[in-house]
Design a protein around this motif. Structure first.
Motif, PDB file in Angstrom:
ATOM      1  N   TYR A 151      -5.691   6.059   1.768  1.00  0.00           N
ATOM      2  CA  TYR A 151      -5.172   4.883   1.066  1.00  0.00           C
ATOM      3  C   TYR A 151      -3.858   5.191   0.358  1.00  0.00           C
ATOM      4  O   TYR A 151      -2.944   4.358   0.321  1.00  0.00           O
ATOM      5  CB  TYR A 151      -6.206   4.376   0.052  1.00  0.00           C
ATOM      6  CG  TYR A 151      -7.189   3.402   0.648  1.00  0.00           C
ATOM      7  CD1 TYR A 151      -6.848   2.047   0.810  1.00  0.00           C
ATOM      8  CD2 TYR A 151      -8.440   3.806   1.060  1.00  0.00           C
ATOM      9  CE1 TYR A 151      -7.747   1.148   1.361  1.00  0.00           C
ATOM     10  CE2 TYR A 151      -9.355   2.920   1.624  1.00  0.00           C
ATOM     11  CZ  TYR A 151      -8.992   1.598   1.767  1.00  0.00           C
ATOM     12  OH  TYR A 151      -9.884   0.702   2.322  1.00  0.00           O
ATOM     13  N   ASP A 153      -1.643   7.387   1.323  1.00  0.00           N
ATOM     14  CA  ASP A 153      -0.621   7.438   2.367  1.00  0.00           C
ATOM     15  C   ASP A 153      -0.205   6.040   2.815  1.00  0.00           C
ATOM     16  O   ASP A 153       0.991   5.788   3.080  1.00  0.00           O
ATOM     17  CB  ASP A 153      -1.142   8.231   3.565  1.00  0.00           C
ATOM     18  CG  ASP A 153      -1.281   9.719   3.258  1.00  0.00           C
ATOM     19  OD1 ASP A 153      -0.607  10.181   2.313  1.00  0.00           O
ATOM     20  OD2 ASP A 153      -2.050  10.405   3.959  1.00  0.00           O
ATOM     21  N   LEU A 154      -1.159   5.114   2.900  1.00  0.00           N
ATOM     22  CA  LEU A 154      -0.821   3.735   3.252  1.00  0.00           C
ATOM     23  C   LEU A 154       0.075   3.100   2.193  1.00  0.00           C
ATOM     24  O   LEU A 154       1.048   2.396   2.511  1.00  0.00           O
ATOM     25  CB  LEU A 154      -2.098   2.913   3.430  1.00  0.00           C
ATOM     26  CG  LEU A 154      -2.916   3.189   4.702  1.00  0.00           C
ATOM     27  CD1 LEU A 154      -4.209   2.380   4.669  1.00  0.00           C
ATOM     28  CD2 LEU A 154      -2.096   2.840   5.944  1.00  0.00           C
ATOM     29  N   LEU A 156       2.096   4.662   0.228  1.00  0.00           N
ATOM     30  CA  LEU A 156       3.411   5.292   0.266  1.00  0.00           C
ATOM     31  C   LEU A 156       4.281   4.747   1.395  1.00  0.00           C
ATOM     32  O   LEU A 156       5.512   4.864   1.345  1.00  0.00           O
ATOM     33  CB  LEU A 156       3.255   6.814   0.419  1.00  0.00           C
ATOM     34  CG  LEU A 156       2.784   7.571  -0.830  1.00  0.00           C
ATOM     35  CD1 LEU A 156       2.456   9.019  -0.485  1.00  0.00           C
ATOM     36  CD2 LEU A 156       3.858   7.514  -1.919  1.00  0.00           C
ATOM     37  N   GLU A 157       3.673   4.156   2.404  1.00  0.00           N
ATOM     38  CA  GLU A 157       4.433   3.593   3.513  1.00  0.00           C
ATOM     39  C   GLU A 157       4.988   2.195   3.218  1.00  0.00           C
ATOM     40  O   GLU A 157       5.757   1.652   4.025  1.00  0.00           O
ATOM     41  CB  GLU A 157       3.547   3.531   4.765  1.00  0.00           C
ATOM     42  CG  GLU A 157       3.182   4.911   5.308  1.00  0.00           C
ATOM     43  CD  GLU A 157       2.236   4.805   6.489  1.00  0.00           C
ATOM     44  OE1 GLU A 157       1.877   3.652   6.858  1.00  0.00           O
ATOM     45  OE2 GLU A 157       1.839   5.857   7.041  1.00  0.00           O
ATOM     46  N   ALA A 158       4.615   1.629   2.089  1.00  0.00           N
ATOM     47  CA  ALA A 158       5.093   0.279   1.750  1.00  0.00           C
ATOM     48  C   ALA A 158       6.605   0.289   1.505  1.00  0.00           C
ATOM     49  O   ALA A 158       7.147   1.215   0.887  1.00  0.00           O
ATOM     50  CB  ALA A 158       4.356  -0.244   0.516  1.00  0.00           C
ATOM     51  N   ASP A 159       7.291  -0.743   1.985  1.00  0.00           N
ATOM     52  CA  ASP A 159       8.751  -0.819   1.847  1.00  0.00           C
ATOM     53  C   ASP A 159       9.186  -1.206   0.442  1.00  0.00           C
ATOM     54  O   ASP A 159      10.262  -0.814  -0.012  1.00  0.00           O
ATOM     55  CB  ASP A 159       9.318  -1.836   2.853  1.00  0.00           C
ATOM     56  CG  ASP A 159       9.067  -1.394   4.292  1.00  0.00           C
ATOM     57  OD1 ASP A 159       8.986  -0.164   4.522  1.00  0.00           O
ATOM     58  OD2 ASP A 159       8.947  -2.273   5.169  1.00  0.00           O
ATOM     59  N   ARG A 166       6.309   5.331  -6.445  1.00  0.00           N
ATOM     60  CA  ARG A 166       6.236   6.340  -5.387  1.00  0.00           C
ATOM     61  C   ARG A 166       5.997   7.726  -5.978  1.00  0.00           C
ATOM     62  O   ARG A 166       5.209   8.527  -5.443  1.00  0.00           O
ATOM     63  CB  ARG A 166       7.519   6.325  -4.571  1.00  0.00           C
ATOM     64  CG  ARG A 166       7.538   7.337  -3.415  1.00  0.00           C
ATOM     65  CD  ARG A 166       8.813   7.207  -2.600  1.00  0.00           C
ATOM     66  NE  ARG A 166       8.891   5.896  -1.967  1.00  0.00           N
ATOM     67  CZ  ARG A 166       8.302   5.601  -0.812  1.00  0.00           C
ATOM     68  NH1 ARG A 166       7.595   6.542  -0.180  1.00  0.00           N
ATOM     69  NH2 ARG A 166       8.437   4.403  -0.291  1.00  0.00           N
ATOM     70  N   ARG A 173      -1.437  12.061  -4.643  1.00  0.00           N
ATOM     71  CA  ARG A 173      -1.737  12.723  -3.371  1.00  0.00           C
ATOM     72  C   ARG A 173      -1.769  14.238  -3.534  1.00  0.00           C
ATOM     73  O   ARG A 173      -2.605  14.927  -2.935  1.00  0.00           O
ATOM     74  CB  ARG A 173      -0.693  12.341  -2.320  1.00  0.00           C
ATOM     75  CG  ARG A 173      -1.061  12.842  -0.923  1.00  0.00           C
ATOM     76  CD  ARG A 173      -0.126  12.324   0.136  1.00  0.00           C
ATOM     77  NE  ARG A 173       1.236  12.815  -0.055  1.00  0.00           N
ATOM     78  CZ  ARG A 173       2.234  12.573   0.785  1.00  0.00           C
ATOM     79  NH1 ARG A 173       2.030  11.806   1.854  1.00  0.00           N
ATOM     80  NH2 ARG A 173       3.444  13.055   0.560  1.00  0.00           N
TER      81      ARG A 173
END
Length: 358
Positions: A151, A153-154, A156-159, A166, A173
């Motif tokens: 979750y 990692d997901l 962290l992928e948000a724009d 972050r 993490r």
């Protein structure tokens, strides 16, 4: 005194001794001039048979009493007939006391063996419980950690993730990764408390497999230099030593640094360890490790609890080996264990491989 059953008992433990005893008693009656030999042989036969297979105490006392009465009666009769000196009658109570002492010591031995057997069964039961605890701990901790890390990692992928958020998620993490490593170490320590089966271990193959296992999760230049061949030992324990030393090297290195796994053979011993291109060990820490001491608690800002090195040292010392520390040719730390091989080696040349991480 009580007898602890040990092994399988004979259904008729008295038969061999009765044959010898009857023969000796008849010889004492038939040839009184040589009765000293069969008399002592009868008692020696009892001590011999009792040492192989102790009898229940009641039967033991009955046998000793009957032997004392019958052989003693023959000796008294021979004294009254003038065939034997009266001072020979002192043998009667002396032999009885000696055989009672034999029976007592054998009973004590069997009781001690019984207690050891009980302790061994308890240790086996404890090992089973520890193994169950290790598996339960591994499952109960790994699953939520994996989910939580996924979750993070997901997220962290948000724009639209801000710099502050972050940074916070990266801290989360990192802490989850530390918790995962701690849980792995805990499970490893629980499992390694038990006796593990020993057998032939291909050290060179173990090093290459370990490097391949770590290469996808750690961006390092993985190098394997292995020429130890096959040794006798526990694959699980050797792998745990390697994993712990590698984890230590990863904490002190970064991307593009080198982590080198080494193994070599030296007569009846072999060397196995990990070198890196990090900052290296402090001189006082290296000296303590070479002296067999692992400082308690963190030794610098990157170390954690020193439990990992303590675990490696305990495994190595239990196998009658030594853990050494020094400086690698890359300029970082070098931690190697010297262990008895206790097995045949292989005659092949030195090999060096850079593990493909693509």
């Amino acid at each position: 005194m009580s007898t602890v059953p040990v092994g399988r008992r004979s259904r008729h433990p008295y038969v061999p001794w009765l044959v010898v005893w009857a023969t000796c008693t008849w010889t004492m009656w038939a040839w009184p001039d040589v009765e000293v030999i069969p008399y002592h042989l009868a008692w020696a036969a009892f001590a011999l048979m009792y040492g192989f297979e102790p009898w229940p105490m009641r039967q033991t006392l009955v046998v000793l009493g009957a032997t004392t009465v019958l052989t003693g009666a023959l000796m008294v009769m021979h004294v009254t007939q003038g065939l034997l000196a009266a001072d020979e009658l002192a043998e009667i109570p002396l032999m009885l006391v000696l055989c009672l002492l034999v029976a007592w010591h054998v009973q004590r031995r069997d009781e001690a063996i019984g207690r050891v057997a009980v302790l061994a069964r308890r240790e086996v039961d404890a090992a089973v419980r520890r193994e169950r605890l290790a598996r339960l701990t591994s499952h109960e901790m790994r699953t939520p950690l994996t989910i939580a890390t996924g979750y993070v990692d997901l997220l962290l992928e948000a724009d639209d993730l801000g710099a502050v958020r972050r940074a916070d998620l990266l801290v989360v993490r990192d802490e989850l990764s530390r918790l995962a490593r701690t849980s792995d170490r805990l499970v490893r320590m629980i499992r390694l408390q038990d006796s593990l089966p020993a057998g032939p271990v291909d050290v060179d193959r173990l090093l290459r497999a370990t490097a391949r296992r770590f290469s996808p999760v750690a961006d390092r230049r993985w190098v394997v230099e292995a020429d130890a061949g096959t040794v006798q030992g526990s694959t699980e324990r050797l792998r745990s030593c390697l994993d712990t030393l590698i984890e230590n090297a990863l904490r002190y290195t970064g991307p593009d640094d080198t982590v080198r796994l080494v193994a070599s053979r030296e007569g009846d011993h072999f060397w196995m360890g990990v070198a890196d291109s990090g900052p290296g060990l402090a001189p006082d820490l290296a000296a303590a490790i070479n002296a067999g001491r692992i400082p308690a608690g963190p030794t610098d800002g990157r170390s954690q609890t020193s439990l990992g090195l303590s675990l490696v040292r305990d495994i190595v010392q239990a196998r009658h080996g030594r853990l050494y520390a020094g400086r690698s040719r890359e300029g970082g730390a070098l931690l190697v264990a010297r262990l008895p091989a206790l097995g045949p080696g292989r005659d092949h040349g030195r090999s060096q491989a850079v593990v493909d991480v693509s």
